[in-house]
Design a protein around this motif. Sequence first.
Motif, PDB file in Angstrom:
ATOM      1  N   GLU A 264       0.784  -1.235   0.000  1.00 27.04           N
ATOM      2  CA  GLU A 264       0.000   0.000   0.000  1.00 27.04           C
ATOM      3  C   GLU A 264       0.810   1.277   0.000  1.00 27.04           C
ATOM      4  O   GLU A 264       0.422   2.266  -0.562  1.00 27.04           O
ATOM      5  N   SER A 265       1.891   1.267   0.753  1.00 23.43           N
ATOM      6  CA  SER A 265       2.731   2.444   0.964  1.00 23.43           C
ATOM      7  C   SER A 265       1.962   3.553   1.667  1.00 23.43           C
ATOM      8  O   SER A 265       1.649   4.582   1.090  1.00 23.43           O
ATOM      9  N   GLY A 266       1.603   3.326   2.926  1.00 24.73           N
ATOM     10  CA  GLY A 266       0.993   4.373   3.730  1.00 24.73           C
ATOM     11  C   GLY A 266       2.008   5.434   4.072  1.00 24.73           C
ATOM     12  O   GLY A 266       3.185   5.193   3.946  1.00 24.73           O
TER      13      GLY A 266
ATOM     14  N   VAL B  66      -3.238  -6.314  -3.301  1.00 25.13           N
ATOM     15  CA  VAL B  66      -2.797  -5.198  -2.473  1.00 25.13           C
ATOM     16  C   VAL B  66      -2.679  -5.690  -1.041  1.00 25.13           C
ATOM     17  O   VAL B  66      -3.592  -6.319  -0.517  1.00 25.13           O
ATOM     18  N   ILE B  67      -1.527  -5.420  -0.416  1.00 25.26           N
ATOM     19  CA  ILE B  67      -1.379  -5.794   0.991  1.00 25.26           C
ATOM     20  C   ILE B  67      -0.971  -4.570   1.794  1.00 25.26           C
ATOM     21  O   ILE B  67      -0.466  -3.602   1.242  1.00 25.26           O
ATOM     22  N   ALA B  68      -1.170  -4.637   3.091  1.00 22.45           N
ATOM     23  CA  ALA B  68      -0.712  -3.559   3.965  1.00 22.45           C
ATOM     24  C   ALA B  68       0.805  -3.676   4.121  1.00 22.45           C
ATOM     25  O   ALA B  68       1.366  -4.745   4.004  1.00 22.45           O
ATOM     26  N   ASP B  69       1.473  -2.546   4.401  1.00 23.26           N
ATOM     27  CA  ASP B  69       2.941  -2.570   4.523  1.00 23.26           C
ATOM     28  C   ASP B  69       3.407  -3.480   5.643  1.00 23.26           C
ATOM     29  O   ASP B  69       4.487  -4.051   5.584  1.00 23.26           O
ATOM     30  N   SER B  70       2.591  -3.624   6.694  1.00 24.23           N
ATOM     31  CA  SER B  70       2.999  -4.451   7.821  1.00 24.23           C
ATOM     32  C   SER B  70       3.047  -5.928   7.447  1.00 24.23           C
ATOM     33  O   SER B  70       3.709  -6.713   8.112  1.00 24.23           O
ATOM     34  N   ALA B  71       2.353  -6.307   6.351  1.00 23.66           N
ATOM     35  CA  ALA B  71       2.320  -7.714   5.971  1.00 23.66           C
ATOM     36  C   ALA B  71       3.488  -8.105   5.076  1.00 23.66           C
ATOM     37  O   ALA B  71       3.580  -9.242   4.646  1.00 23.66           O
ATOM     38  N   ALA B  72       4.384  -7.151   4.798  1.00 21.60           N
ATOM     39  CA  ALA B  72       5.474  -7.454   3.863  1.00 21.60           C
ATOM     40  C   ALA B  72       6.334  -8.612   4.346  1.00 21.60           C
ATOM     41  O   ALA B  72       6.666  -9.509   3.574  1.00 21.60           O
TER      42      ALA B  72
END
Lengths: 257, 375
Positions: free
Chosen positions: B203-205, B226-232
Amino acid sequence: MMCVSMENFIKHIKLQITKSSPDLTESEAREELLEACEDFFKENIYLAGKSITEKAVNRIVNGDTILIFKKSQLILHILLEAKAQNKEFKVVVVDSRPDLSGVSSCERLTAAGIPCSYVYINSSTYIMKKVTKVMLAADALLANGYVLGPVGTAMMGLIANTYNKPVIVCCETYKFCERVQTDSILYNELADPDSMLKTLNAEESPVAGWRESPNTRLVNLVYDTTPPALVSIVITEIAELPCSSAPVVLRRGAVKM
Amino acid sequence: VVSTQSTASFKNHEMDPFLLKKIPKDTVSRLEEFALYLRESKKERRSYVSVVKTVNVFRDLICTADWVTARELIKIIKCYCKYLPLSQSNETDVSNVVRRILKIIREENAGPEATNLADGISAFFKSDMKPSNLGRSDLQDNILNSIVELLVELDTSKSNIINMALEHIHSNERILTYGHSNTIRDFLLHGRRARDFEVIVCESGPSLQGHRMAAELSAGGIKTTVIADSAAFAIIHAVNKVIIGTHTIMADGALRAANGVHQLAMAAKYFSVPVIVCAALYKLSPTHLCSYDPDAFNKVIGPENMLNFSNAKLHSKVLISNPDFDYVPSDLIELFITNTGGHAPSYLYRIISELYHPDDYDLDNMCVETVEDEL
């Protein structure tokens, strides 16, 4: 699909049911079970929490900058207790989308007068230099030493390790489980993907119509597993242990029962 | 909120009088316009557009300014550079192109005996700035021809990069990317023409540029998640490679990239997933990291995308940081794909010695050539 702590509690209750004497009346048996539930809560959650808090607060010294990840009742309890003991320290709250629970952590900490910083997980390498300790909460501790926590915990562990900051995981023993896992994908939960579309400004996300598009998917993971090499210490109510001692605790619990 | 515009750049709101003597009135207005364009730096501005604008403005300056020798011309250009807001961290691509132009001027002045620092250290002791046999008009013609070649190079840089897509993407691969980059989007869409693969976008918040990228990629027929950055960290072991763009490449192969790329690269290193950076060479800057300080390297922008201003009570008590860039050390990067081909991070120092002259590394330094001054 339930989280590990719920599963452990249900196992405990089922065991109490089998142990319950057949001579009791229905109401007596029910009373006995409700008491067993109360005891479980008192012993494993309330008193365990107090014991962990005591041990963890001893590790907080004046001048510390402690990094916490999102919101955990246990970690907040530890920090508030340390403040009540008049320790001088700062807290950095690292938050991540989509749930942004770190905001309520900030609110509770500032209400208690603890100086706080707030960043998103993207900026964690930016602030990690100034941090002295990292305190993380776990949803479960697996038998091979991996820590199951809210997604992003593993990233915090990795970054803290790279910058040589100690990683302290606080976990009650009722969260230990016999399952083993080496990665985060095999066994995980998916939360509502539409919550990822929420933006703080009024604009709509460009992928808002993702359900109509055959090529787009949103994946909102709930948990991730942190390898034991990235964790310095696990504080439980029994003792302060390395991650690799998880099976020892499990065996001890099984013998007790 | 730190506004970098208010600091070093516009302490001289007036152009240096030396400069004003050397350039005609209508050029002055065009130069001022360009400075204004740089000052109003917008986040969505494409670096290619500003780079082409830069070349055109400096070409104009070379044609209309009053100079006879190359040494004078370089002095004029450096004087103008002091007037531009180049110290803003957004403008590294502009500074790099100015350095290319200065190198072109030095090379044309020296003629066929031009020293190429890539040839070795003895080149340091040769002077490129001896007055040329050519008069101004011939020298100017040569310089303008080389600048046209530079423009062609800039024009074709993106297509050169995306044509390498098929060498780096194979079928049924899973590629991870971060946020939004025009180069990477076109790179992946070009690969899609011949191969079938999946892309996972972080996502790149808090700017959520990753959502825009995912929409563009899936419109081009690529299966995107699309994934949240924390899930990288959670998914990176299942990914084949990480392909990212960058804002700037530093001299040692490190990156100044979007906020959050450093931790992604660290997670990739942990699982031995290669990190490939696609960027044109005008993003390669001969500067090194001197300090992690936000004023020196990074830029901190407003936190309205992180925490709503309506939560004023919290805003007043909590220090909220929203850095715009991230420093990614070069040991985390496997390969650079540039318009001149693929390079390892350890090779970039050679490319820098070919593209730029050491006396131009610091554009604030008015000295034209250190060699002659010391002799």
